[in-house]
Each structure stands twice: as C-alpha cells, then as structure tokens.
Design an enzyme around this catalytic site. Structure first.
Site, short mmCIF file in Angstrom:
data_model
loop_
_atom_site.label_atom_id
_atom_site.label_comp_id
_atom_site.label_asym_id
_atom_site.label_seq_id
_atom_site.Cartn_x
_atom_site.Cartn_y
_atom_site.Cartn_z
N SER A 247 0.86 -1.16 -0.04
CA SER A 247 0.03 -0.05 0.06
C SER A 247 0.81 1.18 0.09
O SER A 247 1.63 1.37 -0.81
CB SER A 247 -1.00 -0.36 1.22
N ASP B 128 -10.00 -3.42 -5.21
CA ASP B 128 -9.23 -2.61 -4.67
C ASP B 128 -8.95 -1.37 -5.37
O ASP B 128 -9.02 -1.31 -6.70
CB ASP B 128 -7.70 -3.22 -4.42
N HIS C 266 -8.33 -4.82 -0.86
CA HIS C 266 -7.01 -3.84 -0.40
C HIS C 266 -6.52 -4.46 1.14
O HIS C 266 -7.61 -4.75 2.02
CB HIS C 266 -7.53 -2.63 -0.35
#
Ligand code: NAG
Ligand code: NAG
Length: 399
Positions: free
Chosen positions: A189, A343, A373
């Site tokens: 991320s 995501d 995600h």
C-alpha cells in the site's frame, strides 16, 4: 415472548444490520470481512465524530484505534527479533537463529497505512517479517517512518531512504552477514509507494554502490494524478479502503488543508502546466482490455494552479512513481507486483506493470481475484494467508 427477549431480538437485528455488508459472490469467508469492516467502520465513525467536535484530527484518532495491534519485539525458536535504529530511524530486525551457512539474503520492508497510520510492530507485519526471515533464511529489516498529519511529504520518503541507505552501507551489511548481491525491498500500500519511490531514487544516487536485486510491491499506491480510474469507479465503496479514504490519505500526505482533498475528490487538482504528464497515468492506453471494459476515458479537467503553487509536493515523482519517464524505469530491478480485484489501487499496480514491461523491466504479477485491499495483512482469512505465502515463495525463488 417477554419484553426482555424482545429487546434482545431487536438489538440482535440492529447489530446484524450494522455488520451486514453486501459483498461480491466470489469473496470467500464474507463474515470475516464483514466483522473486520464493522470494526473499521466503527473506528472511523468515532474518529469523524471527534473531528467534527474539534477534539482530534481524524488520523490521530485512527492512529490511537489501530495502535492496539502493536506488539513488543519477541524472539521465537527460529527468529531473533529486536528493535534498534538506523541513523535515528526506528527499525525492527529479524535474524534467523540458526548459525549461517553463508552470507544471507536481506529484505527491507516498508509497512502501509496511507502515510498516516501503521507501524512495524503491528502483529500482522511482525508475523509476515518473521515468516519471511524464517523461510528465506534472510535478515529482514522492517522500518518505521514519521507519519502524517504531524509530518508531511517528503518526511516519510526521507525517513525510509535514510534507513535504507544506512542498511546498504557495506560495513552494516557485513555486520548483519548479508550478501550485498541479494538484497530486496518490499512494501504494501503506502509502503509499496515508498518502496517504488526509494528504488527509483537509488538509481540516481552516486553515494550508493550496492544495487537492489528485486522490488516487490504489494497493492501499491503509485499516483495521485488521475483519481478517476476504472478501479476507483468500481471499488469506491468496498471494505478496508474506500475512494474517499484513499483521497484523504493522499491529501494528508501533503497537507492538512482540506482544499487539496476537495480538489482531488472531484479530480480537478492537476494544473494546466502539468497535463502533459497525464500520458504516464493514461489508463486508456496502459490497462489490459479486461479492466477497461465498460469505461470511457476522460482526460481529467485541469485545476487551479494556486493549489499546485501552494503544495507542489503532490506533483512530485517521489510521491507518484508512475510519473517517472521510461528512461528512468529502464534501470529498475526485477519487480513483483500484487494487485487485488476489489481494490481502488488495483489500476495503479496494473499500470506500473505495463509501464515497466514497456521499458524492458522483467515483472512478475499476481492478480488476486475475490480479494480486497490489505489482504496480505489479513492472515486470518484463507485468501490473505495464500497471498502472503505466494509473496514469500516469489521472494524465495527470485531474491
Ligand atoms: C520453527 O521451524 C520449525 C521447522 O521449520 C517449524 O516446524 C516451527 O513451526 C517453527 N517455529 C516457529 C515459532 O515458527
Ligand atoms: C490516452 O490514451 C488514449 C488512447 O490510447 C488517447 O486517445 C488519448 O489521447 C490519451 N490521452 C492522454 C491525456 O494521454
């Protein structure tokens, strides 16, 4: 039915209603995701409420709620774990207990959390680094960095780069018994964003002689230029990371002034002077056919140059590694990218895969169907556990 049991029934229905979330059919173990989502939803409602009352910044409350995931450095029978600092940056170091047979592989890990949250001591990050050190017989460095809203770009980038450069010093590598030819970098991320950004930066740094062998980017955030990608449109309301939270994270990376967030939400933040860079994030030419289906490309409307003059950081390639030109990308090491179906960041990863391959960089890519995600941190779900193992296996084969 008594009054009391009727009350419980109503309460039960209300709780079920609060927790229930319609999820796509191919999501496995939906109740686990719903319970996690209910927790995240509750934390963010409370944080929003505290912000509304003027008590606390949203991200500061969220930092408080997520800090319960932290654990102390604890060695086990296979891995020694300890906290230290690399040139004043806090890192957690994982070293296999076994006597080394030769020099070991080294991995530098950067946690996620939207540049605002997260820490190397969260138990999921701790477990992932522990497994990596154990299975690869590698030294794993899991770094921290200062967070927004207290600190803004480029502090996060600089902290990570400082710790990485310290680790890559030949004397330091020697002291950890690490092979300078087998060092990799990983991040998830916002950590994937920082991993991609510092890996690009290393190419231009004459001080660092040691090259990274691989980079692995787990659902990375790679650009804020176009906030209207097909993945933003399709996945804006799924668990863990909504589009509005993503925009909040991006804008907090640069400033607490909410006007940048507002402009990003309407995708009108890039000034006229920078529109020539849209070609680097043009999903119409960079996404595989199947991800474009049903979407029509629209060049983002140019925004006010006042905002860009005030916060030029959001135009910086060190914040958006997808803005690097092909010449720069050409020098990057073997790359591994994980993207997830549901995501908002899916297309950032997909576009980087295309751009790297177009520049001649070898890329291995795993797209995880039915996943949201953050899935590699959700080790209590089957899909998360499998994804974490895929990631470690890739490192085992390629680092
Ligand atoms: C340590 O390694 C052994 C052998 O690979 C394994 O069976 C055991 O589960 C590991 N222990 C921990 C705490 O990971
Ligand atoms: C994006 O790509 C499409 C199709 O390849 C092209 O028609 C369009 O002009 C491009 N736009 C920008 C801003 O690069």
């Amino acid at each position: 039915m008594g009054r009391k049991s009727f009350g419980f029934l109503i309460l039960g229905v209300l709780i079920a209603y609060y927790i229930y979330e319609p999820l796509p059919d191919n999501v496995e173990e939906p109740w686990k995701i719903m319970l996690l989502n209910a927790y995240l939803k509750t934390a963010s409602y409370l944080a929003l409420f505290a912000e509304l009352l003027g008590l606390n910044h949203f991200m500061e409350s969220m930092q408080f709620f997520s800090s319960i995931q932290g654990i102390l450095p604890t060695s086990d029978q296979n891995v020694t774990v300890r906290d230290t600092t690399f040139n004043n940056i806090p890192v957690r170091v994982y070293t296999p207990q076994q006597k080394p047979k030769s020099l070991r592989r080294g991995l530098f890990y950067i946690h996620g959390g939207g540049w605002c949250l997260g820490s190397n001591d969260y138990f999921t990050y701790d477990l992932l680094s522990r497994w990596t050190a154990d299975r690869l017989d590698a030294v794993v460095i899991s770094t921290n960095y200062r967070l927004a809203p207290k600190y803004h770009f480029p502090v996060q980038f600089e902290d990570v780069y400082t710790a990485l450069k310290w680790f890559l010093h030949p004397k330091i590598l020697e002291s950890y018994g690490v092979d300078p030819g087998r060092i990799g970098i990983s991040g998830d991320s916002a950590g994937g964003n920082l991993a991609a950004a510092v890996t690009q930066q290393l190419l231009e740094d004459p001080d660092v002689k040691i090259k990274l062998k691989v980079q692995s980017l787990i659902y990375p955030a790679l650009q804020n230029f176009d906030m209207d990608l097909p993945s933003h449109r399709e996945n804006s309301h799924y668990p863990v990371l909504s589009r509005s939270l993503l925009v909040r994270y991006w804008s907090e990376y640069f400033t607490t002034d909410r006007s940048l967030e507002k402009a990003m939400l309407s995708n009108q933040h890039i000034p006229l002077e920078s529109i020539h860079q849209f070609k680097f994030v043009n999903w119409s030419s960079l996404l595989p056919e199947k991800f474009k289906k049903g979407h029509i490309y629209k060049t983002p409307t140019p925004g006010s140059s006042v905002l860009a003059k005030k916060y030029p950081a959001f135009l910086d390639v060190k914040a958006s590694p997808l803005l690097a030109d092909d010449n720069k990308l050409r020098g990057l090491p073997l790359t591994y990218v994980i993207t997830c179906q549901y995501d908002v960041l899916r297309d950032d990863g997909l576009m980087y895969v295309t751009r790297l391959r177009n520049s001649g960089v070898r890329v291995d890519h795993d797209h995880i169907e039915g996943a949201f995600h953050g899935t590699v941190s959700l080790l209590f779900t089957k899909v998360g556990y499998i994804a974490a193992n895929q990631y470690i296996s890739w490192l085992h084969e390629n680092l």
